[in-house]
Design a protein around this motif. Structure first.
Motif, PDB file in Angstrom:
ATOM      1  N   VAL A 121      34.927  39.338  82.619  1.00 38.21           N
ATOM      2  CA  VAL A 121      35.202  40.007  81.357  1.00 38.21           C
ATOM      3  C   VAL A 121      33.870  40.324  80.687  1.00 38.21           C
ATOM      4  O   VAL A 121      33.016  39.454  80.554  1.00 38.21           O
ATOM      5  CB  VAL A 121      36.097  39.128  80.458  1.00 38.21           C
ATOM      6  N   PRO A 122      33.643  41.581  80.296  1.00 45.06           N
ATOM      7  CA  PRO A 122      32.336  41.978  79.767  1.00 45.06           C
ATOM      8  C   PRO A 122      32.038  41.385  78.381  1.00 45.06           C
ATOM      9  O   PRO A 122      32.921  41.266  77.541  1.00 45.06           O
ATOM     10  CB  PRO A 122      32.442  43.498  79.688  1.00 45.06           C
ATOM     11  N   VAL A 182      34.856  45.255  70.232  1.00 47.06           N
ATOM     12  CA  VAL A 182      33.492  45.406  69.694  1.00 47.06           C
ATOM     13  C   VAL A 182      32.470  44.608  70.491  1.00 47.06           C
ATOM     14  O   VAL A 182      31.272  44.783  70.315  1.00 47.06           O
ATOM     15  CB  VAL A 182      33.394  45.055  68.191  1.00 47.06           C
ATOM     16  N   ASN A 183      32.930  43.740  71.369  1.00 43.96           N
ATOM     17  CA  ASN A 183      32.041  42.905  72.178  1.00 43.96           C
ATOM     18  C   ASN A 183      32.045  43.319  73.643  1.00 43.96           C
ATOM     19  O   ASN A 183      31.948  42.479  74.532  1.00 43.96           O
ATOM     20  CB  ASN A 183      32.462  41.430  72.053  1.00 43.96           C
ATOM     21  N   ALA A 184      32.147  44.590  73.912  1.00 45.99           N
ATOM     22  CA  ALA A 184      32.241  45.085  75.280  1.00 45.99           C
ATOM     23  C   ALA A 184      30.894  45.638  75.753  1.00 45.99           C
ATOM     24  O   ALA A 184      30.551  46.788  75.483  1.00 45.99           O
ATOM     25  CB  ALA A 184      33.317  46.158  75.377  1.00 45.99           C
ATOM     26  N   GLN A 185      30.131  44.803  76.411  1.00 44.25           N
ATOM     27  CA  GLN A 185      28.821  45.140  76.977  1.00 44.25           C
ATOM     28  C   GLN A 185      27.962  45.905  75.975  1.00 44.25           C
ATOM     29  O   GLN A 185      27.783  45.471  74.846  1.00 44.25           O
ATOM     30  CB  GLN A 185      28.976  45.889  78.292  1.00 44.25           C
ATOM     31  N   LYS A 193      26.757  45.367  69.907  1.00 43.91           N
ATOM     32  CA  LYS A 193      28.112  45.142  69.411  1.00 43.91           C
ATOM     33  C   LYS A 193      28.600  46.348  68.623  1.00 43.91           C
ATOM     34  O   LYS A 193      27.831  47.024  67.948  1.00 43.91           O
ATOM     35  CB  LYS A 193      28.146  43.902  68.517  1.00 43.91           C
ATOM     36  N   GLY A 194      29.885  46.581  68.714  1.00 47.15           N
ATOM     37  CA  GLY A 194      30.507  47.652  67.946  1.00 47.15           C
ATOM     38  C   GLY A 194      30.918  47.166  66.577  1.00 47.15           C
ATOM     39  O   GLY A 194      30.489  46.097  66.118  1.00 47.15           O
ATOM     40  N   PHE A 223      38.992  47.203  78.781  1.00 50.30           N
ATOM     41  CA  PHE A 223      39.434  48.587  78.592  1.00 50.30           C
ATOM     42  C   PHE A 223      38.280  49.463  78.105  1.00 50.30           C
ATOM     43  O   PHE A 223      38.047  50.556  78.638  1.00 50.30           O
ATOM     44  CB  PHE A 223      40.592  48.622  77.592  1.00 50.30           C
ATOM     45  N   VAL A 224      37.526  48.990  77.105  1.00 53.32           N
ATOM     46  CA  VAL A 224      36.388  49.760  76.589  1.00 53.32           C
ATOM     47  C   VAL A 224      35.409  50.066  77.720  1.00 53.32           C
ATOM     48  O   VAL A 224      34.956  51.201  77.871  1.00 53.32           O
ATOM     49  CB  VAL A 224      35.696  49.009  75.431  1.00 53.32           C
TER      50      VAL A 224
END
Length: 173
Positions: A144-145, A67-70, A153-154, A36-37
């Motif tokens: 999955v990214p 927080v782990n989206a690319q 990381k976020g 989604f992110v």
């Protein structure tokens, strides 16, 4: 893909919905949030849950996926326990950020119905052309990214009035 799901059955109607255990597992929350992110290019995301034990388990995994989206380094604003109205208000306060709500419905016996509802900017449930089809395809193809590196990381932080104010540079779009 470890622990695959039937994406056509689970990823539908604005999010992911399924019987737990059985059709859906906590890893799906991670996948949904990360995808989604990336799909909506979110630099900021408001998330909430209904407080039920299964929801909290899925919510924790969801936050880790977001927080782990690319390379997005997404700021995940944890609204905590809230209903849809409160989540939508927090999304508006966070500068029209997208959002995710995790809920559980008791079905009797040892299973529950989990829903991971995705909301785009403007508070509208995510539809097929708005990104749901892309998320379904990413999961089905095991794309999955994941983050490029640690600095990509976020972070998760509590939603507060202050965290929802200045969003002019936090969203990609």
């Amino acid at each position: 893909m470890l622990n695959p799901i039937d994406v056509d059955t689970v990823v539908r109607d604005g999010g992911a919905h399924g019987r737990f255990p059985g059709q859906i597992h906590a890893g799906v929350a991670w996948w949904m949030a990360a995808c989604f992110v990336v799909t909506v290019r979110a630099r900021r995301l408001v998330v909430a849950h209904d407080g039920k034990p299964a929801s909290v388990e899925f919510f924790d995994r969801l936050c880790q996926g977001a927080v782990n989206a690319q390379h997005y380094a997404c700021q995940v604003l944890d609204r905590g326990q809230a209903d849809e109205v409160a989540l939508l208000a927090a999304m508006r306060q966070a500068g029209d950020a997208p959002g995710i709500l995790v809920t559980t419905k008791e079905t009797g016996g040892d299973t529950v119905q989990i829903s991971i509802a995705l909301y785009g900017r403007g508070g509208k449930p995510l539809d097929e052309p708005g990104g749901l089809a892309a998320i379904r395809r990413m999961i089905a193809e095991d794309r999955v990214p994941v983050p490029v590196n640690e600095t990509s990381k976020g972070r998760v932080q509590p939603f507060t009035t202050a965290s929802g104010e200045d969003t002019s540079s936090d969203q990609c779009g």
